[in-house]
Design an enzyme around this catalytic site. Structure first.
Site, PDB file in Angstrom:
ATOM      1  N   ASP A  38       1.163  -1.213   0.027  1.00 28.74           N
ATOM      2  CA  ASP A  38       0.174  -0.023   0.103  1.00 28.74           C
ATOM      3  C   ASP A  38       1.127   1.497   0.091  1.00 28.74           C
ATOM      4  O   ASP A  38       0.934   2.144  -0.395  1.00 28.74           O
ATOM      5  CB  ASP A  38      -1.510  -0.010   1.664  1.00 28.74           C
TER       6      ASP A  38
HETATM    7  C1  LIG Z   1       6.087  16.116  16.839  1.00 24.65           C
HETATM    8  C2  LIG Z   1       5.511  15.460  16.589  1.00 24.65           C
HETATM    9  C3  LIG Z   1       5.579  14.310  15.201  1.00 24.65           C
HETATM   10  C4  LIG Z   1       4.616  13.683  14.746  1.00 24.65           C
HETATM   11  C5  LIG Z   1       5.340  12.320  14.039  1.00 24.65           C
HETATM   12  C6  LIG Z   1       4.417  10.993  13.738  1.00 24.65           C
HETATM   13  C7  LIG Z   1       4.687  10.007  13.475  1.00 24.65           C
HETATM   14  C8  LIG Z   1       4.263   8.564  12.675  1.00 24.65           C
HETATM   15  C9  LIG Z   1       3.378   7.996  14.029  1.00 24.65           C
HETATM   16  C10 LIG Z   1       2.850   7.120  14.185  1.00 24.65           C
HETATM   17  C11 LIG Z   1       2.220   6.858  12.963  1.00 24.65           C
HETATM   18  C12 LIG Z   1       0.809   6.322  12.177  1.00 24.65           C
HETATM   19  C13 LIG Z   1       0.727   5.784  10.594  1.00 24.65           C
HETATM   20  C14 LIG Z   1      -0.555   6.487  10.066  1.00 24.65           C
HETATM   21  C15 LIG Z   1      -0.979   5.185  10.276  1.00 24.65           C
HETATM   22  C16 LIG Z   1      -0.275   3.979   9.230  1.00 24.65           C
HETATM   23  C17 LIG Z   1      -1.059   2.774   9.424  1.00 24.65           C
HETATM   24  C18 LIG Z   1      -0.096   1.371   9.144  1.00 24.65           C
HETATM   25  O1  LIG Z   1       1.210   1.591   9.371  1.00 24.65           O
HETATM   26  N1  LIG Z   1      -0.239   0.944   8.026  1.00 24.65           N
HETATM   27  C19 LIG Z   1       0.809   0.434   7.242  1.00 24.65           C
HETATM   28  C20 LIG Z   1      -0.297  -1.544   6.779  1.00 24.65           C
HETATM   29  O2  LIG Z   1      -0.824  -1.092   5.774  1.00 24.65           O
HETATM   30  C21 LIG Z   1       1.196   0.309   5.697  1.00 24.65           C
HETATM   31  O3  LIG Z   1       2.321  -0.796   5.032  1.00 24.65           O
HETATM   32  C22 LIG Z   1       2.302   2.579   6.198  1.00 24.65           C
HETATM   33  C23 LIG Z   1       1.686   3.325   5.502  1.00 24.65           C
HETATM   34  C24 LIG Z   1       2.230   4.521   6.142  1.00 24.65           C
HETATM   35  C25 LIG Z   1       3.594   4.788   6.893  1.00 24.65           C
HETATM   36  C26 LIG Z   1       3.978   5.988   6.966  1.00 24.65           C
HETATM   37  C27 LIG Z   1       4.442   6.525   8.473  1.00 24.65           C
HETATM   38  C28 LIG Z   1       4.699   7.830   8.332  1.00 24.65           C
HETATM   39  C29 LIG Z   1       3.908   9.309   8.935  1.00 24.65           C
HETATM   40  C30 LIG Z   1       4.410   9.835   8.994  1.00 24.65           C
HETATM   41  C31 LIG Z   1       3.044  11.252   8.828  1.00 24.65           C
HETATM   42  C32 LIG Z   1       3.762  12.338   9.140  1.00 24.65           C
HETATM   43  C33 LIG Z   1       2.648  13.838  10.122  1.00 24.65           C
HETATM   44  C34 LIG Z   1       2.839  14.553  10.149  1.00 24.65           C
HETATM   45  C35 LIG Z   1       2.042  14.737  11.192  1.00 24.65           C
HETATM   46  C36 LIG Z   1       2.529  16.239  12.361  1.00 24.65           C
HETATM   47  O1  LIG Z   2      -1.906 -14.435   3.447  1.00 21.44           O
HETATM   48  C1  LIG Z   2      -2.600 -13.513   3.256  1.00 21.44           C
HETATM   49  C2  LIG Z   2      -2.369 -12.364   4.165  1.00 21.44           C
HETATM   50  C3  LIG Z   2      -3.531 -11.056   3.925  1.00 21.44           C
HETATM   51  N1  LIG Z   2      -4.291 -11.663   2.811  1.00 21.44           N
HETATM   52  C4  LIG Z   2      -5.035 -10.510   2.244  1.00 21.44           C
HETATM   53  O2  LIG Z   2      -4.889  -9.338   3.125  1.00 21.44           O
HETATM   54  C5  LIG Z   2      -5.715  -8.694   3.139  1.00 21.44           C
HETATM   55  C6  LIG Z   2      -5.386  -7.894   4.668  1.00 21.44           C
HETATM   56  O3  LIG Z   2      -4.642  -8.828   5.194  1.00 21.44           O
HETATM   57  P1  LIG Z   2      -5.591  -8.631   7.245  1.00 21.44           P
HETATM   58  O4  LIG Z   2      -6.545  -8.575   7.756  1.00 21.44           O
HETATM   59  O5  LIG Z   2      -4.373 -10.036   8.210  1.00 21.44           O
HETATM   60  O6  LIG Z   2      -4.099  -7.878   7.354  1.00 21.44           O
HETATM   61  P2  LIG Z   2      -4.038  -6.391   7.575  1.00 21.44           P
HETATM   62  O7  LIG Z   2      -5.518  -5.247   8.285  1.00 21.44           O
HETATM   63  O8  LIG Z   2      -3.257  -5.819   8.983  1.00 21.44           O
HETATM   64  O9  LIG Z   2      -3.022  -5.330   6.327  1.00 21.44           O
HETATM   65  C7  LIG Z   2      -2.951  -4.483   6.126  1.00 21.44           C
HETATM   66  O10 LIG Z   2      -1.458  -4.685   6.205  1.00 21.44           O
HETATM   67  C8  LIG Z   2      -0.310  -4.572   5.164  1.00 21.44           C
HETATM   68  C9  LIG Z   2      -0.803  -4.057   3.894  1.00 21.44           C
HETATM   69  O11 LIG Z   2      -0.154  -5.031   3.541  1.00 21.44           O
HETATM   70  C10 LIG Z   2      -1.858  -4.477   3.614  1.00 21.44           C
HETATM   71  O12 LIG Z   2      -2.712  -3.733   1.881  1.00 21.44           O
HETATM   72  C11 LIG Z   2      -3.440  -3.619   4.449  1.00 21.44           C
HETATM   73  O13 LIG Z   2      -4.525  -3.506   4.057  1.00 21.44           O
HETATM   74  C12 LIG Z   2      -7.082  -8.951   3.716  1.00 21.44           C
HETATM   75  O14 LIG Z   2      -8.157  -9.065   3.303  1.00 21.44           O
HETATM   76  C13 LIG Z   2      -5.993 -10.924   3.839  1.00 21.44           C
HETATM   77  O15 LIG Z   2      -7.544 -11.459   3.411  1.00 21.44           O
HETATM   78  C14 LIG Z   2      -3.941 -12.461   1.965  1.00 21.44           C
HETATM   79  O16 LIG Z   2      -4.975 -12.736   0.653  1.00 21.44           O
HETATM   80  N2  LIG Z   2      -3.708 -13.413   2.154  1.00 21.44           N
END
Ligand SMILES: CCCCCCCC/C=C\CCCCCCCC(=O)N[C@@H](CO)[C@H](O)/C=C/CCCCCCCCCCCCC
Ligand SMILES: O=c1ccn([C@@H]2O[C@H](COP(=O)(O)OP(=O)(O)O[C@H]3OC[C@@H](O)[C@H](O)[C@H]3O)[C@@H](O)[C@H]2O)c(=O)[nH]1
Length: 397
Positions: A236
């Site tokens: 993603d």
């Molecule tokens: C002094 C304060 C500074 C604040 C900085 C904040 C640092 C980041 C903190 C928490 C991260 C939460 C990220 C949001 C949701 C991500 C959920 C996630 O991990 N999803 C993964 C799986 O689906 C996905 O692959 C990752 C996506 C994005 C990762 C990016 C991380 C960097 C985010 C930085 C945001 C900065 C915003 C600025 C705020 C002031």
């Molecule tokens: O082995 C796998 C694991 C997961 N999946 C599918 O992938 C989707 C997301 O899986 P889960 O719900 O376990 O995981 P998450 O909710 O944490 O996913 C999240 O984090 C990882 C990213 O790569 C995803 O895009 C995001 O949706 C589901 O629809 C699941 O069925 C597969 O098809 N195969």
């Protein structure tokens, strides 16, 4: 006596100073978020034909809510779409559920792809690959198994796909479910994560979480299809990065992603958050420092020390006021995102909020300590930068 008065005076000054900007912030936040998250979906102009959407549903295993969650995709109010269910394991019981739904709604265009296709390390991409290849519309919606749609959710997402926008994603949130784990999930997604997600969206920082994302198919085809991102577990993030680098914008749709998995347990939720932290640490190493700083307790401690050092304010009073104001702002944020009555009372919120705040340092350190990533049935290791490799299970002799 004079001293006491002076201290009281100082404390109330301090409280007032701390509260005024935060109260102003709260008011502005409420206005902006109401507009951002709950504006009415305007239908597309009648002269514009609705673009067709191919919806990819990668499935793995069943849970008690799977049938009803999937059913919401058959009952959406959108004229042109197809459902492409992808199931890797040919003996997965999810196949039966999909077949039942396909029979129940014969007028909805839907197909089932089993067996997947190994194009890389990411199992979700491997699973979706056959469906992606067969997709016939210009817009692709990647939607995880636990997501529920409202009748107008797809229309809402499509209407955000304006000129220059390449990807519309939904901010993760949850449906109302019973139990403390459900409260904890709602509190997390409606406060700690929502705050960063919305700030990142405002600042155009890539924070795309791929559980529900509408993408222009041509932009994925341009780089060789979804398999171009199969070397990463966080497909993603890299998909969104690739679009941004080509000058396309991303935006959040006005409805959040309604996660409604039938498995709602504290352990599995925390394991998921830890897995995400490991992904972020490998992909964006600066978050190692920034993430703790975005926590109420840590930033509060730093700020208290700073005001003590700079202005000789009482750090304890400052800290307590900071925590209280942060807590109230979190309540306001959660209420705005929920846009209706919450399924729990204020006491449950306090418990959920405190539990999350207390567990968060532990989960963060745990993620740093053990870099192996377990996702469903497999285990992976990430290299710096985010490229993943699967750790093969040891063969017993
Ligand atoms: C002094 C304060 C500074 C604040 C900085 C904040 C640092 C980041 C903190 C928490 C991260 C939460 C990220 C949001 C949701 C991500 C959920 C996630 O991990 N999803 C993964 C799986 O689906 C996905 O692959 C990752 C996506 C994005 C990762 C990016 C991380 C960097 C985010 C930085 C945001 C900065 C915003 C600025 C705020 C002031
Ligand atoms: O082995 C796998 C694991 C997961 N999946 C599918 O992938 C989707 C997301 O899986 P889960 O719900 O376990 O995981 P998450 O909710 O944490 O996913 C999240 O984090 C990882 C990213 O790569 C995803 O895009 C995001 O949706 C589901 O629809 C699941 O069925 C597969 O098809 N195969």
């Amino acid at each position: 006596m004079r001293n006491t008065v002076c201290v009281v005076q100082q404390e109330s000054d301090l409280t007032a100073k701390t509260n005024i900007p935060e109260a102003v912030c709260a008011f502005c936040l409420q206005r902006v978020l109401k507009w951002k998250l709950h504006r009415k979906v305007s239908k597309l102009p009648s002269e514009t034909p609705y673009p067709g959407v191919s919806i990819l549903k990668p499935l793995m295993g069943v849970d008690p809510n799977l049938f009803s969650n999937l059913e919401t995709f058959f009952t959406m109010n959108y004229p042109v779409y197809e459902l492409l269910f992808c199931i890797e394991d040919k003996s997965d019981p999810a196949i039966m559920i999909v077949m039942q739904l396909i029979q129940k709604y014969p007028t909805v265009s839907s197909r089932l792809f089993t067996g997947g296709s190994v194009v890389g390390v990411n199992p979700k991409i491997n699973n979706m690959q056959p469906g992606f290849t067969a997709a016939k519309y210009d817009l692709i919606l990647i939607s995880d198994s636990g997501i529920r749609m409202k009748e107008d959710t797809l229309l809402d997402m499509v209407s955000c796909m304006t000129e220059g926008v390449g990807l519309v994603h939904q901010m993760p949130f949850t449906c109302d479910r019973d139990g403390f784990a459900a409260t904890l999930e709602k509190v997390y997604f409606g406060t700690a994560q929502a705050r960063i997600y919305l700030a990142a969206d405002l600042l155009r920082v890539n924070c795309h979480t791929g559980m529900s994302a509408l993408i222009r198919k041509a932009l994925i085809d341009e780089v060789g299809g979804i398999q171009a991102f199969s070397c990463y577990l966080a497909e993603d993030f890299f998909l969104a990065k690739s679009l941004k680098e080509r000058g396309w914008r991303m935006c959040i749709s006005s409805q959040p992603a309604w996660q409604n998995s039938g498995v709602c347990e504290i352990n599995s939720f925390q394991a998921r958050l830890t897995r995400w932290t490991k992904l972020r640490v490998a992909m964006v190493p600066s978050t190692i420092l920034l993430e703790p700083l975005s926590e109420c307790v840590v930033i509060g401690a730093c700020a208290s020390w700073a005001v003590w050092f700079l202005f000789s304010w009482d750090p304890l009073v400052f800290y307590l006021v900071h925590v209280l104001v942060w807590f109230l702002l979190d309540w306001i944020l959660l209420s705005i995102i929920q846009n209706g009555s919450l399924p729990f009372n204020k006491f449950d919120f306090v418990m959920g909020w405190l539990f999350r705040e207390c567990c968060s340092p532990y989960l963060y350190l745990h993620a740093l300590w053990d870099p192996a990533i377990r996702w469903r049935e497999r285990t992976y290791r990430l290299k710096w930068g985010g490229v993943a490799e699967e750790l093969k299970p040891k063969v017993k002799v």
